[in-house]
Write a protein that holds these residues in place. Sequence first.
Motif, PDB file in Angstrom:
ATOM      1  N   TYR A 197       0.864  -1.178   0.000  1.00 22.35           N
ATOM      2  CA  TYR A 197       0.000   0.000   0.000  1.00 22.35           C
ATOM      3  C   TYR A 197       0.905   1.234   0.000  1.00 22.35           C
ATOM      4  CZ  TYR A 197      -3.679   3.248   1.727  1.00 22.35           C
ATOM      5  OH  TYR A 197      -4.573   4.280   1.899  1.00 22.35           O
ATOM      6  N   PRO A 198       1.189   1.799  -1.151  1.00 24.36           N
ATOM      7  CA  PRO A 198       2.105   2.948  -1.194  1.00 24.36           C
ATOM      8  C   PRO A 198       1.423   4.234  -0.735  1.00 24.36           C
ATOM      9  CG  PRO A 198       1.334   2.437  -3.394  1.00 24.36           C
ATOM     10  CD  PRO A 198       0.774   1.372  -2.497  1.00 24.36           C
ATOM     11  N   SER A 199       2.066   4.935   0.173  1.00 25.27           N
ATOM     12  CA  SER A 199       1.520   6.208   0.648  1.00 25.27           C
ATOM     13  C   SER A 199       2.454   7.384   0.367  1.00 25.27           C
ATOM     14  CB  SER A 199       1.232   6.133   2.149  1.00 25.27           C
ATOM     15  OG  SER A 199       2.420   5.871   2.874  1.00 25.27           O
ATOM     16  N   ASP A 207       7.998   0.098  -3.991  1.00 20.35           N
ATOM     17  CA  ASP A 207       7.190  -1.045  -3.568  1.00 20.35           C
ATOM     18  C   ASP A 207       6.060  -1.396  -4.534  1.00 20.35           C
ATOM     19  OD1 ASP A 207       8.761  -1.060  -1.311  1.00 20.35           O
ATOM     20  OD2 ASP A 207       7.304   0.039  -0.083  1.00 20.35           O
ATOM     21  N   TRP A 208       5.602  -0.405  -5.309  1.00 17.75           N
ATOM     22  CA  TRP A 208       4.421  -0.619  -6.141  1.00 17.75           C
ATOM     23  C   TRP A 208       4.778  -0.804  -7.620  1.00 17.75           C
ATOM     24  CZ3 TRP A 208      -0.395  -2.117  -5.855  1.00 17.75           C
ATOM     25  CH2 TRP A 208      -1.287  -1.809  -6.896  1.00 17.75           C
ATOM     26  N   LEU A 209       5.568   0.103  -8.159  1.00 18.36           N
ATOM     27  CA  LEU A 209       5.952  -0.004  -9.568  1.00 18.36           C
ATOM     28  C   LEU A 209       6.949  -1.140  -9.753  1.00 18.36           C
ATOM     29  CD1 LEU A 209       6.388   3.756 -10.587  1.00 18.36           C
ATOM     30  CD2 LEU A 209       4.378   2.293 -10.871  1.00 18.36           C
ATOM     31  N   THR A 210       6.870  -1.817 -10.909  1.00 20.77           N
ATOM     32  CA  THR A 210       7.759  -2.951 -11.189  1.00 20.77           C
ATOM     33  C   THR A 210       8.278  -2.862 -12.624  1.00 20.77           C
ATOM     34  OG1 THR A 210       6.089  -4.442 -12.111  1.00 20.77           O
ATOM     35  CG2 THR A 210       6.287  -4.385  -9.701  1.00 20.77           C
ATOM     36  N   ASP A 211       9.243  -3.706 -12.930  1.00 12.27           N
ATOM     37  CA  ASP A 211       9.721  -3.870 -14.302  1.00 12.27           C
ATOM     38  C   ASP A 211       9.003  -5.020 -14.991  1.00 12.27           C
ATOM     39  OD1 ASP A 211      11.590  -1.818 -14.046  1.00 12.27           O
ATOM     40  OD2 ASP A 211      13.085  -3.169 -13.172  1.00 12.27           O
ATOM     41  N   GLY A 212       7.951  -5.529 -14.362  1.00 10.76           N
ATOM     42  CA  GLY A 212       7.240  -6.674 -14.901  1.00 10.76           C
ATOM     43  C   GLY A 212       6.292  -6.312 -16.029  1.00 10.76           C
ATOM     44  N   ARG A 249      -1.940   6.098   7.044  1.00  9.83           N
ATOM     45  CA  ARG A 249      -1.201   6.263   5.797  1.00  9.83           C
ATOM     46  C   ARG A 249      -2.188   6.593   4.688  1.00  9.83           C
ATOM     47  NH1 ARG A 249       0.922   1.189   4.518  1.00  9.83           N
ATOM     48  NH2 ARG A 249       2.586   2.093   3.261  1.00  9.83           N
ATOM     49  N   VAL A 250      -1.906   7.672   3.957  1.00 12.65           N
ATOM     50  CA  VAL A 250      -2.806   8.175   2.919  1.00 12.65           C
ATOM     51  C   VAL A 250      -2.427   7.532   1.585  1.00 12.65           C
ATOM     52  CG1 VAL A 250      -3.647  10.243   1.744  1.00 12.65           C
ATOM     53  CG2 VAL A 250      -2.999  10.352   4.169  1.00 12.65           C
ATOM     54  N   ALA A 251      -3.413   7.008   0.875  1.00 17.80           N
ATOM     55  CA  ALA A 251      -3.142   6.367  -0.413  1.00 17.80           C
ATOM     56  C   ALA A 251      -2.489   7.352  -1.376  1.00 17.80           C
ATOM     57  CB  ALA A 251      -4.437   5.834  -1.013  1.00 17.80           C
ATOM     58  N   HIS A 252      -1.404   6.930  -2.020  1.00 16.96           N
ATOM     59  CA  HIS A 252      -0.725   7.770  -3.001  1.00 16.96           C
ATOM     60  C   HIS A 252      -1.645   7.972  -4.203  1.00 16.96           C
ATOM     61  CE1 HIS A 252       2.192   8.888  -6.137  1.00 16.96           C
ATOM     62  NE2 HIS A 252       2.961   9.304  -5.134  1.00 16.96           N
ATOM     63  N   PRO A 253      -1.751   9.193  -4.724  1.00 16.76           N
ATOM     64  CA  PRO A 253      -2.709   9.461  -5.811  1.00 16.76           C
ATOM     65  C   PRO A 253      -2.465   8.645  -7.073  1.00 16.76           C
ATOM     66  CG  PRO A 253      -1.251  11.356  -5.437  1.00 16.76           C
ATOM     67  CD  PRO A 253      -1.067  10.434  -4.285  1.00 16.76           C
ATOM     68  N   GLU A 254      -1.198   8.426  -7.449  1.00 18.16           N
ATOM     69  CA  GLU A 254      -0.922   7.645  -8.651  1.00 18.16           C
ATOM     70  C   GLU A 254      -1.252   6.166  -8.440  1.00 18.16           C
ATOM     71  OE1 GLU A 254      -0.207   8.640 -11.654  1.00 18.16           O
ATOM     72  OE2 GLU A 254      -0.353  10.705 -10.936  1.00 18.16           O
ATOM     73  N   PHE A 255      -1.051   5.687  -7.245  1.00 17.54           N
ATOM     74  CA  PHE A 255      -1.451   4.330  -6.882  1.00 17.54           C
ATOM     75  C   PHE A 255      -2.958   4.168  -7.091  1.00 17.54           C
ATOM     76  CE2 PHE A 255      -3.179   2.344  -2.843  1.00 17.54           C
ATOM     77  CZ  PHE A 255      -3.144   1.029  -3.281  1.00 17.54           C
ATOM     78  N   ALA A 256      -3.737   5.155  -6.638  1.00 15.98           N
ATOM     79  CA  ALA A 256      -5.189   5.088  -6.821  1.00 15.98           C
ATOM     80  C   ALA A 256      -5.567   5.110  -8.300  1.00 15.98           C
ATOM     81  CB  ALA A 256      -5.849   6.256  -6.082  1.00 15.98           C
ATOM     82  N   ARG A 257      -4.869   5.913  -9.087  1.00 17.33           N
ATOM     83  CA  ARG A 257      -5.156   5.952 -10.533  1.00 17.33           C
ATOM     84  C   ARG A 257      -4.821   4.613 -11.185  1.00 17.33           C
ATOM     85  NH1 ARG A 257      -2.442  11.132 -10.019  1.00 17.33           N
ATOM     86  NH2 ARG A 257      -4.040  12.780  -9.824  1.00 17.33           N
ATOM     87  N   ASP A 258      -3.766   3.971 -10.719  1.00 19.38           N
ATOM     88  CA  ASP A 258      -3.425   2.650 -11.241  1.00 19.38           C
ATOM     89  C   ASP A 258      -4.537   1.649 -10.940  1.00 19.38           C
ATOM     90  OD1 ASP A 258      -1.020   3.652 -12.136  1.00 19.38           O
ATOM     91  OD2 ASP A 258       0.147   2.879 -10.442  1.00 19.38           O
ATOM     92  N   LEU A 259      -5.102   1.723  -9.736  1.00 21.61           N
ATOM     93  CA  LEU A 259      -6.192   0.825  -9.384  1.00 21.61           C
ATOM     94  C   LEU A 259      -7.419   1.092 -10.243  1.00 21.61           C
ATOM     95  CD1 LEU A 259      -6.025   0.763  -5.465  1.00 21.61           C
ATOM     96  CD2 LEU A 259      -5.050  -0.873  -7.093  1.00 21.61           C
ATOM     97  N   GLU A 260      -7.684   2.354 -10.516  1.00 21.33           N
ATOM     98  CA  GLU A 260      -8.825   2.693 -11.370  1.00 21.33           C
ATOM     99  C   GLU A 260      -8.631   2.126 -12.769  1.00 21.33           C
ATOM    100  OE1 GLU A 260     -12.498   4.478 -12.541  1.00 21.33           O
ATOM    101  OE2 GLU A 260     -11.625   3.904 -10.608  1.00 21.33           O
TER     102      GLU A 260
END
Length: 451
Positions: A197-199, A207-212, A249-260
């Motif tokens: 959960y990136p904040s 922790d969230w972005l990968t090279d996968g 911990r507040v959800a990172h905005p780009e993390f939320a956009r990725d989930l959307e």
Amino acid sequence: MDRDTVEPEVETIPGERAKRWAEYHHQHAAPSTYVYEFVWDAQADATGPFCTDVDGNVLLDFTSHVAAAPLGYNNPLVREKLEEFDLVDPLKIAGQDFYVSGGWPPEDPEFPGPTQLQDRLVAMTDHYDMDRVFLSNSGAEAVENAIKICYASGGHRAFTFDGAFHGRTLGALSLNRSKAVHRTGYPEVPGVVSVPYPSTQDDYESDWLTDGPGGNVVADKLHPDRGVVDPAEVAYLILEPIQGEGGYRVAHPEFARDLEELRERYDLKIIADEIQSGLGRTGELWGVDHLDLTPDVITSAKGLRVGATISRSDVFPEETGRISSTWGAGDVMAAMQGVLTIDAIHEENLLANVRERGEQLQTRLEESDAPGMTDVRGRGLMLAVEFDSKERREAVVEAAFERGLLTLGCGYKTLRLLPPLDVTGREIDLGAELFLEAVDDVAAEIRAPSS
């Protein structure tokens, strides 16, 4: 007690009466979590964030009973209506077997109840096209029913997040990732995958972005060619817009956009757990309103006074026997308190107050440069201070209590502050002063840990 002039006043805390009450209480109480020996005297003076304990100490409550008392003590808009109500017995009925009326017509009765609470909640979630509500007793039940309706729509897998806390019932426990003690030894719902959960920006990048193949940890797992989870088997993804027990911990905005983006690509159902962050606590009606993320289900409780699972008609099962409970829609008094709380938030324009007072408190703390404080974060009046050690955090909670300020810990070394939504500028200044004095007191006794 005059709210405009009252200040915390402490002689000895905990006093002898509080100690005796706590000792007597624990004769038959099962072991559970009690922060300190604060015993609220429900018959003594209390207003806004101020209350009185059984020894006559006046305290400033910046916990709002873990957000379960969003308007503090004895809010006049709530009390005046309750005083008009000619109390009856029972005040709890089998609310999913029978209906209850508090007057006529059903659209606007003299005394609102479960039916009108549902109306308010649909209006509050209209921007997400939600049109159905299931009322229950608690936040854990709201979460249980949220995951049940998602499972009923298909899929047997789910995603939760590191640091998550969703309740204490077995289904909700299966989603918790904040402390091992919550789940150790209990059976779990299978198929739940936990991910970071990136904040912060660092969290997001490391922790969230990968090279996968998908570019982030969930997209990698769901990738149609190289993933390990079939998206068609995923019933839901559940998250707190601001993690509570996990440390505010507040959800990172780009993390939320990725989930959307994943929601749209794979038709995933998103459950927003708003048990603590909802009902105006962050300066918006829902914590998820701050994010570019569309929830399919919202869970609410605490400040709502009852539990609520809110979603769309196409998500709820059509069969009448799939979800039900005896008391959920039948707690007449609690449902009315929920309606009156929502109405007060709108009538008093409390969302604006939350934003203004939250900024005031956060700025005061950030500019203090107080010893041992490593971060100040949150939204609105859902704020947290992180310290350099758990020892210091615990000592600050105790020192603040001794000065007449109620606070609570969360996470590992974080302290949370939840003033009532109608808190005033004077009360924020009082609380900040007491808090910073407590931090200074502790600094004189505790050396910062070596790096």
